[in-house]
Design an enzyme around this catalytic site. Sequence first.
Site, PDB file in Angstrom:
ATOM      1  CB  CYS A   1      19.396  13.901 -29.871  1.00 37.29           C
ATOM      2  SG  CYS A   1      18.505  15.193 -30.752  1.00 37.29           S
TER       3      CYS A   1
ATOM      4  CB  CYS B   1      11.211  10.267 -24.459  1.00 38.26           C
ATOM      5  SG  CYS B   1      12.520  11.351 -24.986  1.00 38.26           S
TER       6      CYS B   1
ATOM      7  CB  CYS C   1      12.998  10.108 -32.984  1.00 35.86           C
ATOM      8  SG  CYS C   1      13.300  11.878 -33.119  1.00 35.86           S
TER       9      CYS C   1
ATOM     10  CD  GLU D   1       8.934   4.872 -23.880  1.00 35.97           C
ATOM     11  OE1 GLU D   1       9.799   4.134 -24.340  1.00 35.97           O
ATOM     12  OE2 GLU D   1       9.183   5.824 -23.129  1.00 35.97           O
TER      13      GLU D   1
ATOM     14  CB  SER E   1      15.933  20.196 -27.416  1.00 37.60           C
ATOM     15  OG  SER E   1      14.689  19.721 -26.975  1.00 37.60           O
TER      16      SER E   1
ATOM     17  CB  CYS F   1       5.251  13.525 -21.339  1.00 37.52           C
ATOM     18  SG  CYS F   1       6.626  13.410 -22.473  1.00 37.52           S
TER      19      CYS F   1
ATOM     20  N   GLY G   1       9.776  11.105 -30.658  1.00 42.66           N
ATOM     21  CA  GLY G   1       9.517  11.782 -31.930  1.00 42.66           C
ATOM     22  C   GLY G   1       9.792  13.269 -31.918  1.00 42.66           C
ATOM     23  CD  GLU G   2      11.397  17.966 -33.699  1.00 44.48           C
ATOM     24  OE1 GLU G   2      12.242  17.881 -32.799  1.00 44.48           O
ATOM     25  OE2 GLU G   2      10.574  18.899 -33.753  1.00 44.48           O
TER      26      GLU G   2
ATOM     27  CB  CYS H   1      17.478  11.306 -27.258  1.00 46.83           C
ATOM     28  SG  CYS H   1      15.702  11.043 -27.139  1.00 46.83           S
TER      29      CYS H   1
HETATM   30  N1  SAH Z   1      12.141  15.884 -30.385  1.00 45.61           N
HETATM   31  C1  SAH Z   1      11.687  16.846 -29.445  1.00 45.61           C
HETATM   32  C2  SAH Z   1      10.819  16.280 -28.335  1.00 45.61           C
HETATM   33  C3  SAH Z   1      11.240  15.011 -27.687  1.00 45.61           C
HETATM   34  S1  SAH Z   1      12.572  15.112 -26.546  1.00 45.61           S
HETATM   35  C4  SAH Z   1      12.886  17.596 -28.877  1.00 45.61           C
HETATM   36  O1  SAH Z   1      14.005  17.286 -29.228  1.00 45.61           O
HETATM   37  O2  SAH Z   1      12.690  18.552 -28.151  1.00 45.61           O
HETATM   38  C5  SAH Z   1      11.956  15.971 -25.170  1.00 45.61           C
HETATM   39  C6  SAH Z   1      13.020  16.603 -24.288  1.00 45.61           C
HETATM   40  O3  SAH Z   1      13.752  15.594 -23.580  1.00 45.61           O
HETATM   41  C7  SAH Z   1      14.045  17.401 -25.083  1.00 45.61           C
HETATM   42  O4  SAH Z   1      14.343  18.602 -24.459  1.00 45.61           O
HETATM   43  C8  SAH Z   1      15.222  16.457 -25.093  1.00 45.61           C
HETATM   44  O5  SAH Z   1      16.398  17.139 -25.382  1.00 45.61           O
HETATM   45  C9  SAH Z   1      15.144  15.842 -23.708  1.00 45.61           C
HETATM   46  N2  SAH Z   1      15.872  14.598 -23.551  1.00 45.61           N
HETATM   47  C10 SAH Z   1      15.987  13.571 -24.398  1.00 45.61           C
HETATM   48  N3  SAH Z   1      16.769  12.600 -23.896  1.00 45.61           N
HETATM   49  C11 SAH Z   1      17.145  13.010 -22.688  1.00 45.61           C
HETATM   50  C12 SAH Z   1      17.962  12.452 -21.674  1.00 45.61           C
HETATM   51  N4  SAH Z   1      18.557  11.262 -21.827  1.00 45.61           N
HETATM   52  N5  SAH Z   1      18.130  13.165 -20.548  1.00 45.61           N
HETATM   53  C13 SAH Z   1      17.526  14.366 -20.380  1.00 45.61           C
HETATM   54  N6  SAH Z   1      16.763  14.949 -21.297  1.00 45.61           N
HETATM   55  C14 SAH Z   1      16.571  14.283 -22.441  1.00 45.61           C
END
Ligand code: SAH
Length: 342
Positions: free
Chosen positions: A115, A332, A111, A91, A213, A104, A158-159, A118
């Site tokens: 988390c 995402c 991933c 996406e 994050s 974005c 992804g990271e 996520c």
């Molecule tokens: N892996 C990387 C980038 C992808 S996530 C990272 O962890 O930063 C991008 C951002 O979206 C991160 O700050 C993540 O914590 C946040 N994010 C992911 N799922 C979310 C959700 N359900 N609600 C709000 N923010 C979210």
Amino acid sequence: MKANIKDLNLTDLKIALEDLGEKPYRAEQIFKWIFVENVTSFDDMTNISKELREKLKEKFDFHNFNILQKQISKDGTKKYLFDTLDGNAIESVLMEYKYGKTICVSSQIGCKMGCKFCASTGIKFARNLTPGEIVEQLLNIQRDENIKISNLVFMGIGEPLDNFDNVMKAIEILNNQKGINMGARHISISTSGLVPKIYELADKNIQCTLSISLHSADNKKRSEMMPVNNTYNIQELMKACKYYIEKTNRRITFEYALVDGVNDSYEDAMHLAKLLKGMLCHVNLIPINKIKDGIYEKSSTDKILAFRDALNSKGIVATVRRELGSDISSACGQLVRQTKEE
Ligand code: SAH
């Protein structure tokens, strides 16, 4: 499969052309066709001889993604589901801000970080995206919308620091003034906190924005939300962040998604203020996006504003992120999951 021409930076392209017995200046012409004119086939390169086009076709392909789905939000945010031509999907999201259009992008298919809040956690990790596939997300949307995108954030699936080399090469391609010409300051890398890679990024000093994050200043709570904290805890993470600031002189953004009753109390805010005191940073407060079967609920607006004010009162700059695309599964990973579950 033939090599993806978009995986080549200008230096690679010069070498490839030399190998074909061509003059290196042809490389700049071809690079411009790909990244500025955004053509989708060698036959569109009208100032390149038919003979050379045929030679290029034998070795390279364009790997243009197919758009599987496009959702448009009431606020103008557009979400794309792309077919990566190997049976997978990723996406990308296009957002409109006062200062320009921001994309974005995803950096991996799936991933590994796990988390809990996520949506990408539900997608099995398949592979890293190549530099060309990262850049294709931008090129594809620019073609589809006939626009120029000015900013890019690695906040999709992804990271990015787990795909370090490809992300670095994608940034190099994006930066090239003879191509897309997007300055590093217009690019943000968001990480869940892969400490060794933060040091490596700092040493590269490429002037992009680093977003961390964080989501909690407390190790127990953070480990609960983000398993990566069991490997690199908050203290190690902060040490790496301070190194990053020292090396690059760039302000770090800390992402903090507020979850009702989990990390949104006054004490949580004070704990965070203490952790970040004196650091060159900014806190981005995000109302958490509830995901399917997720255990976390969004904090109320009052609580979010109180959290922000508590941080501000301690001299920590904090703002609440505008919610974009909330009517189109903007978090995402949501779209990939929906299509797989249908
Ligand atoms: N892996 C990387 C980038 C992808 S996530 C990272 O962890 O930063 C991008 C951002 O979206 C991160 O700050 C993540 O914590 C946040 N994010 C992911 N799922 C979310 C959700 N359900 N609600 C709000 N923010 C979210």
